[in-house]
Design a protein around this motif. Structure first.
Motif, short mmCIF file in Angstrom:
data_model
loop_
_atom_site.label_atom_id
_atom_site.label_comp_id
_atom_site.label_asym_id
_atom_site.label_seq_id
_atom_site.Cartn_x
_atom_site.Cartn_y
_atom_site.Cartn_z
N SER A 172 0.68 -1.22 0.20
CA SER A 172 -0.20 0.09 -0.02
C SER A 172 0.86 1.22 0.09
N ASP A 173 2.14 0.99 0.58
CA ASP A 173 3.01 2.32 0.52
C ASP A 173 3.82 2.47 -0.56
N GLY A 174 3.47 1.47 -1.76
CA GLY A 174 4.42 1.66 -2.97
C GLY A 174 5.64 0.73 -2.90
N THR A 175 5.85 -0.12 -1.84
CA THR A 175 7.01 -0.66 -1.74
C THR A 175 7.09 -1.94 -2.63
N GLU A 176 7.82 -2.21 -3.16
CA GLU A 176 8.00 -3.64 -4.17
C GLU A 176 8.41 -4.77 -3.20
N VAL A 177 7.60 -5.88 -3.07
CA VAL A 177 8.13 -6.88 -2.25
C VAL A 177 8.33 -8.13 -2.93
N ALA A 178 9.42 -8.98 -2.84
CA ALA A 178 9.49 -10.19 -3.41
C ALA A 178 8.51 -11.34 -2.63
N VAL A 179 7.94 -12.38 -3.46
CA VAL A 179 7.27 -13.34 -2.98
C VAL A 179 7.76 -14.57 -3.45
N GLY A 180 8.02 -15.49 -2.56
CA GLY A 180 8.22 -16.65 -2.58
C GLY A 180 9.68 -17.18 -2.56
N LEU A 181 10.57 -16.37 -2.39
CA LEU A 181 11.99 -16.58 -2.32
C LEU A 181 12.39 -17.41 -0.90
N GLY A 182 11.84 -17.10 0.28
CA GLY A 182 12.00 -17.59 1.16
C GLY A 182 11.55 -19.46 1.37
N LYS A 183 10.22 -19.31 0.57
CA LYS A 183 9.59 -20.66 0.68
C LYS A 183 10.57 -21.67 -0.29
N ALA A 184 11.03 -20.93 -1.33
CA ALA A 184 12.09 -21.95 -2.29
C ALA A 184 13.26 -22.27 -1.60
N MET A 185 13.82 -21.31 -0.62
CA MET A 185 15.03 -21.55 0.17
C MET A 185 14.69 -22.72 0.90
N SER A 186 13.46 -22.65 1.68
CA SER A 186 13.28 -23.75 2.72
C SER A 186 12.94 -25.13 1.93
#
Length: 538
Positions: A390-404
């Protein structure tokens, strides 16, 4: 005597020319009559003839004039089984990665930790020297209490030695940091055994409603909600100029929920190429014309009811996760085995160069659904899913799950969600959540190893920070951060600060409701970022 010697030399020359011409002729014949699989193996790493010699890579992305092989291998004679330049994989790797030649020195602190501890620092390391087998991994197959023969029947490389190449693929990878595409051979191990291979998946022809209606029970042979869909590239939403409009294409789909909507979604995860030789030659990824595999040979010496990489008229796009053909063979298959690669992507930020080669630090926050770095690789990497907050920040999704998931190739039962008894080998124990980006394996642990010089307290303070904030001496700061356990379990935080760093900032009622809680000083984000300037190696 002189005439005799000249005659012998002349005869030897004629014999050499004759046999050499025969060898050349035989090589030419072999090149035109090679088996069908070999004839399809062409260079996939062709680079421009204008590429500079200094831009050549040691690990993967080889040019067709490469000289990289000699960095790690002897041509004819070696004391090591794989013709390595040193005695074993670990010794070969650290002959460069001790800072001598390679860019990355694994014995210095990094985002992956270190392979060198300090005296009295209570260090712990991943023992990658080959002295242990993979089955020694906590949370692995040892929990099943099986014999070695029973373990081998389960799949995986559990009984082989654990070394650098157990986690990294020295000849190239789909992942950053050369993380292995098939760790512990779990990419070719059945999903039911903790692996990443879906077997005997049913194949359905494309229709307008197929994506929105579940086609199989999750207890199908594959054990998971996967199906293969057959159609045209337009049907499957594939853009590939090599595929004709009317060609038959098959791709893998998974039933899942995104944004509250249940449907099948195409997986573009790479498929694994590989062959196992036994009673029959078996490609890791293959398709069947029968409900159960039938390896009956035809008159041409090929399997009559199997479609695999040896078939000339089908084209496997392993790196894109689909197969296509202009012929009719793919219309005859009804089941498929898909061995899937492990892929781990990172947000890398360039901090320097080594010759022409860029040196990257890692934006660790992106692994935990934190913001991507504006100068990092993730921002413009279409293979990394991102959302805008909502504040315009670009956030990565799925990187942590792939690492686990990658870590779980060996620590299989540790891929879990809390409050549930889960496990492939030991199903009677509850686990900590590791299946979310926010709570992945490297949130709490280093991959290589740890030591008091790397550890932090729950607020993220290092020895250097404590010396500045509290005006402590280095010795006082080390005493405060020294883990109580001589085997410190590769932790990023000392003792149980690894728990409090997260649970303390969640303001859980049992921690917050007491007179000693820092009521106005709750920290909202678990400290997890090592400054780029301190990431000198990995």
């Amino acid at each position: 005597m002189k005439r005799l010697m000249i005659g012998l030399l002349f005869s030897a020359a004629l014999i050499f020319i004759f046999f050499n011409s025969q060898i050349l002729a035989q090589n030419k014949q072999n090149s035109t009559t090679s088996n069908k699989a070999s004839s399809k193996l062409v260079s996939t790493n062709i680079q421009s003839l204008n590429s500079s010699a200094s831009s050549q890579q040691t690990h993967g992305s080889y040019q067709n004039n490469t000289n990289a092989c000699a960095s790690c291998h002897q041509t004819h004679n070696s004391s090591s089984e794989k013709l390595l330049t040193s005695d074993g994989i670990y010794s070969t790797c650290v002959s460069c990665h001790d800072g001598t030649l390679g860019i990355y020195n694994v014995f210095l602190p990094s985002t992956a930790g270190t392979f060198q501890g300090t005296t009295g620092g209570n260090p712990s390391m991943h023992v990658a020297s080959g002295s242990l087998t993979i089955k020694s991994a906590p949370g692995g197959i040892s929990g099943a209490h099986l014999s070695d023969d029973q373990i081998k029947a389960k799949g995986g490389n559990w009984t082989t030695e654990f070394n650098c190449a157990s986690c990294h693929s020295p000849h190239g990878s789909y992942s950053d940091r050369l993380l292995h595409y098939n760790p512990n051979n779990m990419g070719n191990t059945n999903l039911k055994e903790g692996g990443n291979k879906a077997v005997l998946i049913p194949i359905f022809s494309y229709s307008a409603t197929i994506l929105s209606k579940k086609q199989i029970d999750s207890k199908e042979a594959s054990g998971y909600p996967f199906i293969l869909i057959r159609g045209t590239k337009a049907n499957l939403g594939i853009i590939d100029s090599k595929i004709n409009d009317n060609d038959t294409v098959i791709a893998l789909y998974e039933w899942n929920t995104v944004g509250g909507q249940d449907k099948y979604r195409r997986l573009d995860n790479p498929w694994l190429y590989g062959v196992t030789y036994g009673a029959q030659r078996t490609y890791w990824t293959q398709f069947f014309k029968t409900e159960t595999p039938d390896f009956t040979l035809g008159s041409d010496g090929e399997y009559k009811n199997v479609i695999d990489f040896s078939d000339e008229d089908v084209h496997f796009q392993f790196n894109k996760g689909y197969i296509y053909s202009s012929g009719t063979q793919l219309n005859e298959v009804i089941r498929g085995d898909i061995a899937q690669a492990y892929v781990v992507r990172l947000d890398k930020v360039k901090i320097s160069t080594y010759g022409d080669i860029p040196v990257y630090a890692i934006n660790q926050s992106a692994l935990h659904q934190g913001p991507v770095d504006p100068k990092g690789t993730a921002l413009n990497d279409s293979s990394i899913n991102k959302i805008t907050t909502s504040d315009g920040t670009e956030v990565a999704v799925g990187l942590g799950k792939a690492m686990s998931k990658f870590c779980s190739a060996c620590h299989t039962d540790y891929l879990a969600h809390s409050s549930k008894e889960v496990g492939y080998f030991n199903t009677s124990e509850y686990r900590h959540s590791t299946d979310l980006d926010q709570y992945n394996c490297v949130r709490c642990h280093f991959a290589h190893g740890t030591d008091v010089t790397l550890m932090r307290d729950a607020r993220g303070n290092t020895i250097r920070d404590l010396m500045t904030i509290n005006n402590w001496s280095e010795a006082e700061s080390k005493t405060y951060l020294l883990d109580s356990n001589p085997d410190s379990a590769l932790k990023r935080y000392t003792d149980m600060a690894v728990c409090y760093a997260c649970h303390g900032n969640l303001a859980t009622e049992q921690i917050y409701n007491n007179p000693y809680a820092a009521q106005d000083d709750l920290y909202k984000n678990m400290p997890d970022m090592i400054p780029y300037s301190e990431q000198t190696t990995n």
